[in-house]
Design a protein around this motif. Structure first.
Motif, PDB file in Angstrom:
ATOM      1  N   GLY A  11       0.736  -1.351  -0.192  1.00 18.30           N
ATOM      2  CA  GLY A  11      -0.001   0.031  -0.074  1.00 18.30           C
ATOM      3  C   GLY A  11       0.928   1.288   0.265  1.00 18.30           C
ATOM      4  N   ASN A  15       0.964   4.197  -2.655  1.00 17.34           N
ATOM      5  CA  ASN A  15       0.796   5.584  -2.495  1.00 17.34           C
ATOM      6  C   ASN A  15       1.892   6.426  -3.039  1.00 17.34           C
ATOM      7  OD1 ASN A  15      -1.614   5.322  -0.995  1.00 17.34           O
ATOM      8  ND2 ASN A  15      -0.289   5.838   0.983  1.00 17.34           N
ATOM      9  N   GLN A 130       0.366   1.173  20.219  1.00 18.33           N
ATOM     10  CA  GLN A 130       1.569   0.322  19.678  1.00 18.33           C
ATOM     11  C   GLN A 130       1.894   0.872  18.449  1.00 18.33           C
ATOM     12  OE1 GLN A 130      -1.194  -2.058  20.582  1.00 18.33           O
ATOM     13  NE2 GLN A 130      -0.258  -2.050  22.491  1.00 18.33           N
ATOM     14  N   GLY A 132       2.804  -0.506  15.947  1.00 15.12           N
ATOM     15  CA  GLY A 132       2.052  -1.486  14.966  1.00 15.12           C
ATOM     16  C   GLY A 132       0.784  -0.990  14.831  1.00 15.12           C
ATOM     17  N   VAL A 133       0.300  -0.132  15.588  1.00 10.84           N
ATOM     18  CA  VAL A 133      -1.114   0.268  15.330  1.00 10.84           C
ATOM     19  C   VAL A 133      -1.114   1.621  14.519  1.00 10.84           C
ATOM     20  CG1 VAL A 133      -3.513   1.127  16.252  1.00 10.84           C
ATOM     21  CG2 VAL A 133      -2.020  -0.730  17.342  1.00 10.84           C
ATOM     22  N   PRO A 136      -0.236   1.657  10.032  1.00 14.35           N
ATOM     23  CA  PRO A 136      -1.241   1.362   8.825  1.00 14.35           C
ATOM     24  C   PRO A 136      -1.890   2.838   8.914  1.00 14.35           C
ATOM     25  CG  PRO A 136      -1.902   0.024  10.643  1.00 14.35           C
ATOM     26  CD  PRO A 136      -0.354   0.562  10.912  1.00 14.35           C
ATOM     27  N   TYR A 137      -2.102   3.535   9.953  1.00 14.34           N
ATOM     28  CA  TYR A 137      -2.807   4.740   9.837  1.00 14.34           C
ATOM     29  C   TYR A 137      -2.151   5.919   9.271  1.00 14.34           C
ATOM     30  CZ  TYR A 137      -4.810   9.200  10.918  1.00 14.34           C
ATOM     31  OH  TYR A 137      -5.253  10.658  10.637  1.00 14.34           O
ATOM     32  N   LEU A 140      -1.005   4.353   5.222  1.00 11.78           N
ATOM     33  CA  LEU A 140      -2.248   4.085   4.678  1.00 11.78           C
ATOM     34  C   LEU A 140      -3.167   5.217   4.506  1.00 11.78           C
ATOM     35  CD1 LEU A 140      -1.965   0.213   4.865  1.00 11.78           C
ATOM     36  CD2 LEU A 140      -0.821   1.677   3.246  1.00 11.78           C
ATOM     37  N   VAL A 141      -3.842   5.293   5.542  1.00  9.85           N
ATOM     38  CA  VAL A 141      -5.368   5.937   5.833  1.00  9.85           C
ATOM     39  C   VAL A 141      -4.832   7.623   5.786  1.00  9.85           C
ATOM     40  CG1 VAL A 141      -7.223   6.694   7.404  1.00  9.85           C
ATOM     41  CG2 VAL A 141      -6.191   4.149   6.970  1.00  9.85           C
ATOM     42  N   SER A 144      -3.290   8.371   2.013  1.00 10.05           N
ATOM     43  CA  SER A 144      -4.626   8.194   1.063  1.00 10.05           C
ATOM     44  C   SER A 144      -5.452   9.351   1.217  1.00 10.05           C
ATOM     45  CB  SER A 144      -4.910   6.830   1.190  1.00 10.05           C
ATOM     46  OG  SER A 144      -4.100   5.847   1.191  1.00 10.05           O
ATOM     47  N   THR A 145      -5.857   9.729   2.326  1.00  9.84           N
ATOM     48  CA  THR A 145      -6.865  10.842   2.503  1.00  9.84           C
ATOM     49  C   THR A 145      -6.368  12.074   1.738  1.00  9.84           C
ATOM     50  OG1 THR A 145      -7.510  10.030   4.581  1.00  9.84           O
ATOM     51  CG2 THR A 145      -8.449  12.187   4.029  1.00  9.84           C
TER      52      THR A 145
END
Lengths: 162, 163
Positions: A11, A15, A130, A132-133, A136-137, A140-141, A144-145
């Motif tokens: 991902g 981007n 963490q 690891g959390v 991805p935010y 990716l998120v 991408s936004t």
């Protein structure tokens, strides 16, 4: 390398590719153009996104993390119609690509080892306890936004879809 | 790691709610600039609903939230239409998105490593070798891009930022 990190990098690399295509045909003098009031323009968007790559890399390599919130391009800033405030298009996309590659290197080096560590930035820890959390935010998120905003910025001026 | 994706997925649903909360029904298909077709709110929400249904199908599920005719209206090859009468009302769209999200989240939470490691089918496989790759992207970046489009659409119409 784990399937999880593989997926994250898939991902992330998409981007980068998408970002380069979104900017490829944008003239330098349009980078601060706002087709509507307060619309995020590419100069602001990429200045903003470029803040986060060193943050991600620092989290992955165990270095001190500088909170991007208060930066002149941080989340509380607004796009300005003054080109002198921003780096030029070539520099912005160059920095974006270098930042992306630095994250890839850090993830490939010891991504697995840091995922369970606490997110270093205290104000993020409630929502993203963490690393690891958080990854991805941030990778990716969040990116991408903002890239989606660039795609609309293009369409509103009649530029083609990429 | 599954919980991380599900947390983000839930975040995206909350963001979608915020982005359309103050948009009246008669503005859901508005085009801020004459002659320019932007992805309007009705299309974005419906598209994300059918995309979440696609996650369910990718993970072997059969029960989806959106009616079959929504695939033509909101699927990958669709474009936003100016005719508001072609689109369900905001409440119907948001309910479908919530239901689709819930089904996709459940399917994802139950997915086995074997399911996620299955090779994707053609032509997706060239870009997303494994089912898990494509599902992750649909539940994260894909939603992010379209919600970013929705946030910019709001600004173009003169609505304030929701963040």
């Amino acid at each position: 390398m784990s399937v999880w990190i593989d997926g994250l990098l898939l991902g992330w690399n998409r981007n980068l590719d998408y970002a380069k295509r979104l900017l490829a045909d944008v003239p330098e003098d349009r980078m601060i153009y706002q087709p509507a009031v307060n619309m995020n323009h590419p100069a602001w968007i990429f200045s903003h996104l470029n803040l986060y790559h060193p943050v991600i890399t620092a989290m992955l390599t165990g270095h001190e993390v500088t909170d991007p919130k208060g930066h002149k391009f941080g989340m509380q800033s607004k796009p300005q119609c003054d080109a002198s405030l921003y780096a030029g298009k070539t520099e912005l996309i160059g920095e974006y690509e270098r930042g992306h590659n630095a994250v890839v290197d850090a993830l490939r080096t010891d991504g697995e080892g840091v995922l369970a560590r606490a997110t270093p930035l205290e104000r993020w820890r409630d929502a993203m306890p963490q690393i690891g959390v958080a990854l991805p935010y941030l990778m990716l998120v969040h990116e991408s936004t903002h890239l989606g905003q660039v795609s609309v910025w293009r369409r509103i001026q009649g530029m083609p879809s990429v | 790691m599954d919980d991380h994706i599900l947390g983000l997925y839930q975040f995206s649903l909350g963001y979608a709610h915020l982005l359309v909360k103050d948009i009246p029904d008669d503005k859901m298909t508005a085009q801020p600039v004459a002659g320019r077709a932007m992805n309007h709110a009705a299309w974005v929400i419906g598209h994300l609903a059918v995309s979440s249904d696609f996650v369910v199908k990718l993970l072997g599920g059969a029960e989806v939230a959106a009616p079959p005719e929504w695939n033509e209206l909101f699927g990958m090859k669709s474009s936003p239409l100016p005719d508001a009468s072609r689109y369900p009302k905001k409440g119907v769209l948001m309910k479908a998105l919530e239901d689709a999200h819930a089904r996709a989240a459940e399917a994802y939470s139950k997915a086995t490593p074997e399911q996620l490691n299955q090779p994707s089918s053609d032509p997706i496989r060239a870009r997303f070798p494994k089912v898990g790759n494509f599902v992750t992207l649909l539940m994260t970046s894909h939603e992010g891009i379209h919600l970013g489009q929705l946030s910019a659409w709001r600004r173009a119409l003169g609505y304030p930022s929701v963040m």
